[in-house]
Motif scaffolding. Structure first.
Motif, short mmCIF file in Angstrom:
data_model
loop_
_atom_site.label_atom_id
_atom_site.label_comp_id
_atom_site.label_asym_id
_atom_site.label_seq_id
_atom_site.Cartn_x
_atom_site.Cartn_y
_atom_site.Cartn_z
N ILE A 47 0.85 -1.20 0.00
CA ILE A 47 0.00 0.00 0.00
C ILE A 47 0.88 1.24 0.00
N ARG A 48 1.92 1.22 0.78
CA ARG A 48 2.80 2.39 0.87
C ARG A 48 3.65 2.55 -0.39
N ALA A 49 4.07 1.44 -1.02
CA ALA A 49 4.92 1.50 -2.21
C ALA A 49 4.11 1.73 -3.48
N GLY A 50 2.88 1.23 -3.51
CA GLY A 50 2.10 1.15 -4.74
C GLY A 50 2.27 -0.24 -5.31
N HIS A 51 1.36 -0.62 -6.19
CA HIS A 51 1.41 -2.00 -6.68
C HIS A 51 0.73 -2.11 -8.04
N VAL A 52 1.16 -3.12 -8.79
CA VAL A 52 0.56 -3.46 -10.08
C VAL A 52 0.29 -4.96 -10.07
N GLY A 53 -0.84 -5.33 -10.61
CA GLY A 53 -1.18 -6.74 -10.75
C GLY A 53 -1.91 -6.94 -12.07
N PHE A 54 -2.36 -8.16 -12.28
CA PHE A 54 -3.12 -8.44 -13.49
C PHE A 54 -4.17 -9.50 -13.21
N ALA A 55 -5.24 -9.42 -14.00
CA ALA A 55 -6.36 -10.35 -13.87
C ALA A 55 -6.82 -10.76 -15.25
N PHE A 56 -7.46 -11.92 -15.31
CA PHE A 56 -7.96 -12.46 -16.57
C PHE A 56 -9.47 -12.33 -16.62
N GLU A 57 -10.01 -12.12 -17.81
CA GLU A 57 -11.46 -11.92 -17.94
C GLU A 57 -12.26 -13.11 -17.43
N ASP A 58 -11.68 -14.32 -17.45
CA ASP A 58 -12.39 -15.50 -16.95
C ASP A 58 -12.65 -15.41 -15.45
N ASP A 59 -11.80 -14.69 -14.71
CA ASP A 59 -11.94 -14.54 -13.26
C ASP A 59 -11.34 -13.20 -12.84
N PRO A 60 -12.01 -12.10 -13.18
CA PRO A 60 -11.42 -10.78 -12.92
C PRO A 60 -11.29 -10.45 -11.44
N GLN A 61 -11.93 -11.23 -10.58
CA GLN A 61 -11.82 -10.98 -9.14
C GLN A 61 -10.52 -11.52 -8.56
N PHE A 62 -9.83 -12.37 -9.28
CA PHE A 62 -8.54 -12.91 -8.83
C PHE A 62 -7.44 -12.08 -9.46
N ILE A 63 -6.71 -11.35 -8.63
CA ILE A 63 -5.64 -10.49 -9.13
C ILE A 63 -4.29 -11.07 -8.73
N PHE A 64 -3.48 -11.37 -9.74
CA PHE A 64 -2.12 -11.83 -9.52
C PHE A 64 -1.23 -10.62 -9.29
N GLY A 65 -0.34 -10.72 -8.33
CA GLY A 65 0.65 -9.68 -8.11
C GLY A 65 2.00 -10.31 -7.85
N PHE A 66 3.04 -9.70 -8.36
CA PHE A 66 4.40 -10.20 -8.16
C PHE A 66 5.08 -9.34 -7.11
N HIS A 67 5.56 -9.98 -6.05
CA HIS A 67 6.31 -9.27 -5.01
C HIS A 67 7.10 -10.28 -4.17
N PRO A 68 7.94 -9.78 -3.25
CA PRO A 68 8.76 -10.71 -2.47
C PRO A 68 7.92 -11.75 -1.73
N THR A 69 8.49 -12.93 -1.63
CA THR A 69 7.81 -14.00 -0.91
C THR A 69 7.86 -13.72 0.59
N PRO A 70 6.91 -14.26 1.34
CA PRO A 70 6.97 -14.10 2.81
C PRO A 70 8.28 -14.64 3.39
N GLU A 71 8.79 -15.73 2.83
CA GLU A 71 10.04 -16.31 3.32
C GLU A 71 11.22 -15.36 3.08
N ALA A 72 11.26 -14.71 1.92
CA ALA A 72 12.34 -13.77 1.61
C ALA A 72 12.27 -12.56 2.55
N ILE A 73 11.06 -12.09 2.79
CA ILE A 73 10.88 -10.94 3.70
C ILE A 73 11.35 -11.31 5.11
N GLU A 74 10.96 -12.47 5.57
CA GLU A 74 11.37 -12.92 6.90
C GLU A 74 12.88 -13.11 6.99
#
Length: 181
Positions: free
Chosen positions: A26-53
């Motif tokens: 939220i603080r950095a801003g974000h971009v994702g993508f969704a497909f017309e077959d399921d526009p409610q599911f938004i894919f986003g690329f960002h660090p994994t929880p394991e990498a953050i930890e």
């Protein structure tokens, strides 16, 4: 022709004290993508929880990335982040959410969708890094805004700089609404 939606918002910034408890995306801003077959599911690329930890948590990860150090990243389910950005925008934050539509022939669409689902399901790791100002993105590193290039999707703005990217989404796209496209 089928539609893929590139969705993004400008972050609140890391300096705004009123948003210091919001997630880093939220603080950095974000971009994702969704497909017309399921526009409610938004894919986003960002660090994994394991990498953050591994680097000491979310705040440490942000500082790590600001020093141009990479982290492991993966496609993740990010609809909640975009809904939160929209909620904050409704109360005055600069996080208005925009989208542009990319149309692909059916076969290409299915190929892109299948690849994204595979990477998401298998938690495939790619190198995540903030883009360096004034530098083209490195071919082996992506942030959320440049990751769609791995799926051969056109990028509205190639540098990965979110301020520029969101400006293009705003000028060429439409407002995203949580209830659907």
């Amino acid at each position: 022709m089928k539609k893929i939606y590139l969705i993004g918002f400008r972050g609140t910034s890391f300096q705004a004290p009123e948003y210091k408890t919001e997630p880093a995306l939220i603080r950095a801003g974000h971009v994702g993508f969704a497909f017309e077959d399921d526009p409610q599911f938004i894919f986003g690329f960002h660090p994994t929880p394991e990498a953050i930890e591994a680097v000491g948590g979310e705040e440490a990860a942000i500082e790590w990335l600001k020093e141009n150090e990479p982290l492991d990243g993966a496609l993740q389910a990010d609809r909640a982040i975009f809904v939160r950005a929209d909620e904050l925008h409704q109360s005055g934050a600069r996080t208005d959410v925009w989208q542009v539509t990319v149309e692909l022939p059916d076969a290409d669409y299915e190929q892109v969708r299948a690849q994204a689902l595979q990477w998401y399901t298998e938690k495939t790791v790619f190198t995540y890094a903030f883009p360096e100002r004034g530098q083209p993105p490195l071919p082996d590193r992506d942030n959320c805004a440049t990751f769609p290039r791995r799926l051969a999707l056109p990028l509205p703005e190639p540098t990965g700089q979110l301020a520029r990217y969101i400006a293009v989404l705003e000028s060429e796209g439409t407002r995203w609404k949580p209830e659907g496209n």
